[in-house]
Scaffold this motif. Structure first.
Motif, PDB file in Angstrom:
ATOM      1  N   VAL A 118       0.853  -1.184   0.000  1.00 27.18           N
ATOM      2  CA  VAL A 118       0.000   0.000   0.000  1.00 27.18           C
ATOM      3  C   VAL A 118       0.892   1.237   0.000  1.00 27.18           C
ATOM      4  N   ILE A 119       0.502   2.243  -0.778  1.00 29.79           N
ATOM      5  CA  ILE A 119       1.171   3.544  -0.762  1.00 29.79           C
ATOM      6  C   ILE A 119       0.132   4.603  -0.434  1.00 29.79           C
ATOM      7  N   LEU A 120       0.387   5.381   0.608  1.00 28.11           N
ATOM      8  CA  LEU A 120      -0.520   6.444   1.039  1.00 28.11           C
ATOM      9  C   LEU A 120       0.165   7.791   0.828  1.00 28.11           C
ATOM     10  N   ILE A 121      -0.463   8.657   0.033  1.00 27.39           N
ATOM     11  CA  ILE A 121       0.135   9.940  -0.332  1.00 27.39           C
ATOM     12  C   ILE A 121      -0.729  11.078   0.194  1.00 27.39           C
ATOM     13  N   SER A 122      -0.139  11.951   1.002  1.00 28.87           N
ATOM     14  CA  SER A 122      -0.887  13.093   1.569  1.00 28.87           C
ATOM     15  C   SER A 122      -2.224  12.606   2.129  1.00 28.87           C
ATOM     16  N   ALA A 123      -2.189  11.496   2.820  1.00 23.21           N
ATOM     17  CA  ALA A 123      -3.413  10.775   3.155  1.00 23.21           C
ATOM     18  C   ALA A 123      -3.990  11.184   4.511  1.00 23.21           C
ATOM     19  N   ILE A 124      -5.291  10.919   4.682  1.00 26.22           N
ATOM     20  CA  ILE A 124      -6.032  11.379   5.853  1.00 26.22           C
ATOM     21  C   ILE A 124      -5.826  10.563   7.123  1.00 26.22           C
ATOM     22  N   PRO A 125      -5.393   9.290   7.089  1.00 26.54           N
ATOM     23  CA  PRO A 125      -5.246   8.544   8.340  1.00 26.54           C
ATOM     24  C   PRO A 125      -4.191   9.159   9.270  1.00 26.54           C
ATOM     25  N   PRO A 126      -4.383   8.970  10.596  1.00 24.91           N
ATOM     26  CA  PRO A 126      -5.428   8.184  11.267  1.00 24.91           C
ATOM     27  C   PRO A 126      -6.805   8.848  11.261  1.00 24.91           C
ATOM     28  N   VAL A 127      -6.868  10.175  11.528  1.00 26.64           N
ATOM     29  CA  VAL A 127      -8.139  10.897  11.514  1.00 26.64           C
ATOM     30  C   VAL A 127      -7.803  12.383  11.399  1.00 26.64           C
ATOM     31  N   MET A 128      -8.626  13.126  10.662  1.00 23.73           N
ATOM     32  CA  MET A 128      -8.298  14.528  10.436  1.00 23.73           C
ATOM     33  C   MET A 128      -8.837  15.475  11.504  1.00 23.73           C
ATOM     34  N   VAL A 129     -10.018  15.200  12.009  1.00 24.13           N
ATOM     35  CA  VAL A 129     -10.651  16.137  12.935  1.00 24.13           C
ATOM     36  C   VAL A 129      -9.949  16.112  14.298  1.00 24.13           C
ATOM     37  N   ARG A 130      -9.937  17.233  14.968  1.00 23.65           N
ATOM     38  CA  ARG A 130      -9.338  17.313  16.295  1.00 23.65           C
ATOM     39  C   ARG A 130     -10.170  16.518  17.304  1.00 23.65           C
ATOM     40  N   LYS A 131      -9.492  15.660  18.057  1.00 24.18           N
ATOM     41  CA  LYS A 131     -10.145  14.867  19.094  1.00 24.18           C
ATOM     42  C   LYS A 131      -9.094  14.467  20.110  1.00 24.18           C
ATOM     43  N   ASP A 132      -9.501  13.799  21.164  1.00 21.16           N
ATOM     44  CA  ASP A 132      -8.569  13.466  22.238  1.00 21.16           C
ATOM     45  C   ASP A 132      -7.365  12.681  21.725  1.00 21.16           C
ATOM     46  N   SER A 133      -7.597  11.770  20.800  1.00 18.14           N
ATOM     47  CA  SER A 133      -6.507  10.947  20.270  1.00 18.14           C
ATOM     48  C   SER A 133      -5.667  11.687  19.232  1.00 18.14           C
ATOM     49  N   ASN A 134      -6.123  12.842  18.790  1.00 17.19           N
ATOM     50  CA  ASN A 134      -5.411  13.621  17.770  1.00 17.19           C
ATOM     51  C   ASN A 134      -5.586  15.110  18.055  1.00 17.19           C
ATOM     52  N   PRO A 135      -4.952  15.607  19.121  1.00 14.33           N
ATOM     53  CA  PRO A 135      -5.138  17.007  19.512  1.00 14.33           C
ATOM     54  C   PRO A 135      -4.633  18.011  18.486  1.00 14.33           C
ATOM     55  N   ASP A 136      -3.777  17.564  17.563  1.00 13.18           N
ATOM     56  CA  ASP A 136      -3.269  18.462  16.525  1.00 13.18           C
ATOM     57  C   ASP A 136      -4.128  18.448  15.268  1.00 13.18           C
ATOM     58  N   GLY A 137      -5.242  17.723  15.312  1.00 16.46           N
ATOM     59  CA  GLY A 137      -6.147  17.691  14.165  1.00 16.46           C
ATOM     60  C   GLY A 137      -6.822  19.035  13.945  1.00 16.46           C
ATOM     61  N   LEU A 138      -7.522  19.140  12.826  1.00 17.64           N
ATOM     62  CA  LEU A 138      -8.213  20.387  12.499  1.00 17.64           C
ATOM     63  C   LEU A 138      -9.536  20.470  13.243  1.00 17.64           C
ATOM     64  N   PRO A 139      -9.928  21.655  13.669  1.00 19.71           N
ATOM     65  CA  PRO A 139     -11.207  21.806  14.374  1.00 19.71           C
ATOM     66  C   PRO A 139     -12.376  21.510  13.451  1.00 19.71           C
ATOM     67  N   ILE A 140     -13.483  21.041  14.028  1.00 19.63           N
ATOM     68  CA  ILE A 140     -14.660  20.689  13.230  1.00 19.63           C
ATOM     69  C   ILE A 140     -15.156  21.877  12.430  1.00 19.63           C
ATOM     70  N   GLU A 141     -14.894  23.092  12.913  1.00 20.18           N
ATOM     71  CA  GLU A 141     -15.327  24.291  12.188  1.00 20.18           C
ATOM     72  C   GLU A 141     -14.683  24.394  10.806  1.00 20.18           C
ATOM     73  N   THR A 142     -13.486  23.841  10.662  1.00 16.49           N
ATOM     74  CA  THR A 142     -12.844  23.833   9.342  1.00 16.49           C
ATOM     75  C   THR A 142     -13.688  23.062   8.338  1.00 16.49           C
ATOM     76  N   PHE A 143     -14.196  21.936   8.751  1.00 16.88           N
ATOM     77  CA  PHE A 143     -14.970  21.086   7.854  1.00 16.88           C
ATOM     78  C   PHE A 143     -16.393  21.618   7.680  1.00 16.88           C
ATOM     79  N   ASP A 144     -16.904  22.288   8.711  1.00 18.08           N
ATOM     80  CA  ASP A 144     -18.185  22.984   8.542  1.00 18.08           C
ATOM     81  C   ASP A 144     -18.057  24.046   7.454  1.00 18.08           C
TER      82      ASP A 144
END
Length: 291
Positions: A118-144
């Motif tokens: 498998v090759i993943l390029i500029s890929a979204i995993p593990p998760v993009m939105v900010r949450k406890d497991s990914n505090p550096d993720g983007l805030p939900i307001e970005t996706f809104d």
């Protein structure tokens, strides 16, 4: 044009080029694009003797503009059905951005013997939105904001994304490639707005942590620190630590859409990985800067 009809009646458009007995490569496109995103890779790997397959995800491109099933589980199920129909063995799966999430979920659920790397390029995993497991993720307001822009005037929103952060054309020293902007916009406008709107939730909120842990084959991750769409700090460096056999190649100054803007460099990285006998488990690699 090749069309495969899934078990729920969705028509999936796909390209299948090259000798049917050649090593197979399957490409997963990003949001809100189509298989055409991979034209530069399809032609290159055809020339290297591979069989290349790329599909339009349901609701995108020339596939059915679906009302239901616009979720990561269904995306992966569609790929599983198509791979079975084409009887692909030991295929390499390449995913960009949202397609990297789709490739990850597929890889975690693939039939035995169907997948080799498998090759993943500029890929979204593990998760993009900010949450406890990914505090550096983007805030939900970005996706809104994405949702609001698409619902209000997706034609204008897509033009601004393509001409700006996706290819890094908003950077001061960037050389804008007008054809790439127009081609991005063309692909995006071909798909269905409802499916594309619902896919924003898919690419932002789908947590692929357990999928990454479940993948047994070697995985190469290519990501740039200057990615303005999928932030580097919240993606590839976290994902590679969850993989059993992952290798991360970090770039300093490539854009999110590097398969288009730097196709020669990306193709060379993919080819070297595909042709390697194996990949040693790695938590990272030295940063590389594009010439």
């Amino acid at each position: 044009m090749d069309v495969f009809t899934t078990s729920d009646g969705t028509d999936i458009y796909y390209k299948d080029w090259g000798p049917k007995d050649a090593p197979a490569m399957f490409f997963h496109h990003g949001w809100p694009l189509s298989a055409d995103e991979w034209d530069g890779q399809l032609m290159f790997f055809l020339g290297e003797g591979f069989r290349v397959i790329a599909h339009d995800r349901r609701g995108h491109g020339r596939s059915t503009q679906t009302d239901n099933g616009n979720d990561m589980d269904t995306y992966a199920a569609d790929v599983i059905e198509l791979v079975r129909a084409l009887d692909l063995k030991n295929a390499v799966h390449v995913g960009h951005s949202t397609g990297g999430g789709e490739a990850t979920r597929y890889a975690a659920r693939a039939d035995p013997g169907r997948l080799s790397k498998v090759i993943l390029i500029s890929a979204i995993p593990p998760v993009m939105v900010r949450k406890d497991s990914n505090p550096d993720g983007l805030p939900i307001e970005t996706f809104d904001g994405y949702r609001q822009a698409v619902a209000a005037n997706r034609a204008q929103a897509y033009l601004e994304i393509a001409a700006g952060p996706f290819y890094g054309f908003n950077r001061p020293a960037a050389k804008v490639i007008e054809g790439s902007v127009r081609n991005w916009w063309r692909q995006a406008m071909t798909g269905g707005i409802k499916a594309q709107y619902e896919c924003i939730k898919v690419f932002s909120e789908t947590d692929l942590t357990e999928d990454l842990k479940a993948i047994d084959v070697p995985v190469l991750l290519l990501h740039s620190k200057d990615d303005q769409v999928v932030p580097y700090v919240a993606s590839a460096p976290l994902a590679v630590k969850l993989l059993k056999n992952g290798t991360l190649k970090t770039f300093e100054d490539l854009p999110h859409g590097m398969p288009v803007t730097h196709a020669e460099l990306v193709n060379a990285e993919i080819l070297a990985f595909v042709r390697s006998e194996g990949a040693a488990a790695s938590a990272g690699a030295e940063p590389a800067t594009a010439a």
